[in-house]
Design a protein around this motif. Structure first.
Motif, short mmCIF file in Angstrom:
data_model
loop_
_atom_site.label_atom_id
_atom_site.label_comp_id
_atom_site.label_asym_id
_atom_site.label_seq_id
_atom_site.Cartn_x
_atom_site.Cartn_y
_atom_site.Cartn_z
N VAL A 47 -33.12 11.11 -42.19
CA VAL A 47 -31.89 11.11 -42.98
C VAL A 47 -30.74 11.80 -42.25
O VAL A 47 -29.57 11.55 -42.55
N PHE A 48 -31.04 12.64 -41.29
CA PHE A 48 -30.00 13.37 -40.55
C PHE A 48 -29.53 12.63 -39.29
O PHE A 48 -28.71 13.14 -38.54
N GLN A 49 -30.06 11.45 -39.06
CA GLN A 49 -29.67 10.65 -37.91
C GLN A 49 -28.44 9.80 -38.27
O GLN A 49 -28.34 9.30 -39.40
N PRO A 50 -27.52 9.61 -37.33
CA PRO A 50 -26.32 8.82 -37.62
C PRO A 50 -26.62 7.39 -38.09
O PRO A 50 -25.92 6.85 -38.93
N ARG A 54 -26.08 3.61 -41.75
CA ARG A 54 -25.87 2.18 -41.48
C ARG A 54 -27.04 1.33 -41.95
O ARG A 54 -26.98 0.10 -41.83
N LEU A 55 -28.09 1.95 -42.45
CA LEU A 55 -29.23 1.18 -42.95
C LEU A 55 -28.83 0.38 -44.18
O LEU A 55 -28.01 0.84 -44.99
N ALA A 56 -29.43 -0.75 -44.34
CA ALA A 56 -29.23 -1.55 -45.54
C ALA A 56 -29.73 -0.76 -46.75
O ALA A 56 -30.61 0.11 -46.62
#
Length: 166
Positions: A47-50, A54-56
């Motif tokens: 969850v802390f990744q950029p 952008r995930l659906a």
């Protein structure tokens, strides 16, 4: 030694049996705990990744479900340790072994579902291909064979026969 004693396999008291079974259970739990804790730790970082933003929406839901399942699996697989600490010295080890065994089984089922959900998410994000459900289903089938099918087959095969040596 009578035929019935040979069938039982061990000459131990209920307490000795509980001690032995507890030791075996804890060894089994250590393996599963390590796996679920590593998986859960990695899940918490996603969850802390950029790229997460952008995930659906569907993939974010799969992720949230996976994290919750991982948390539940972790709780169930750590539960036997807490149980042991809280009832230690109370002369309830046979009952504690039964409860811990059930918790472990629930934890393994939750781990199976967590791994399935994580695999689904990873393959959806990595490939976006229509064959993802088939890959996930194949891996789940493999888990079911290894974790439940073979053990149940062995239990049926080797505990339902009569002792032919007599």
């Amino acid at each position: 030694m009578t035929r019935e004693e040979r069938r039982r396999g061990r000459d131990e008291t209920e307490e000795e049996r509980a001690d032995r079974m507890w030791g075996e259970l804890i060894q089994e739990v250590r393996v599963a705990q390590t796996g679920v804790q590593i998986l859960f730790g990695f899940l918490l970082t996603v969850v802390f990744q950029p790229k997460y933003t952008r995930l659906a929406d569907v993939d974010q839901v799969i992720y949230i479900v996976t994290v919750v399942l991982g948390a539940c699996a972790t709780g169930a697989l750590i539960g036997p340790v807490s149980l042991h600490r809280l009832v230690s010295g109370r002369r309830v080890k046979p009952q504690a072994v039964r409860i811990a065994s059930r918790l472990t089984f629930v934890g393994l089922v939750l781990l199976l579902v967590t791994m399935t959900s994580a695999l689904l998410l990873i393959l959806r994000v990595a490939t976006h291909d229509a064959y993802v459900p088939y890959l996930v289903a194949s891996v789940v089938a493999w888990y079911l064979v290894c974790w439940y099918g073979l053990p149940l087959w062995a239990r049926h095969r080797y505990t339902s026969r009569t002792d032919e040596r007599d």
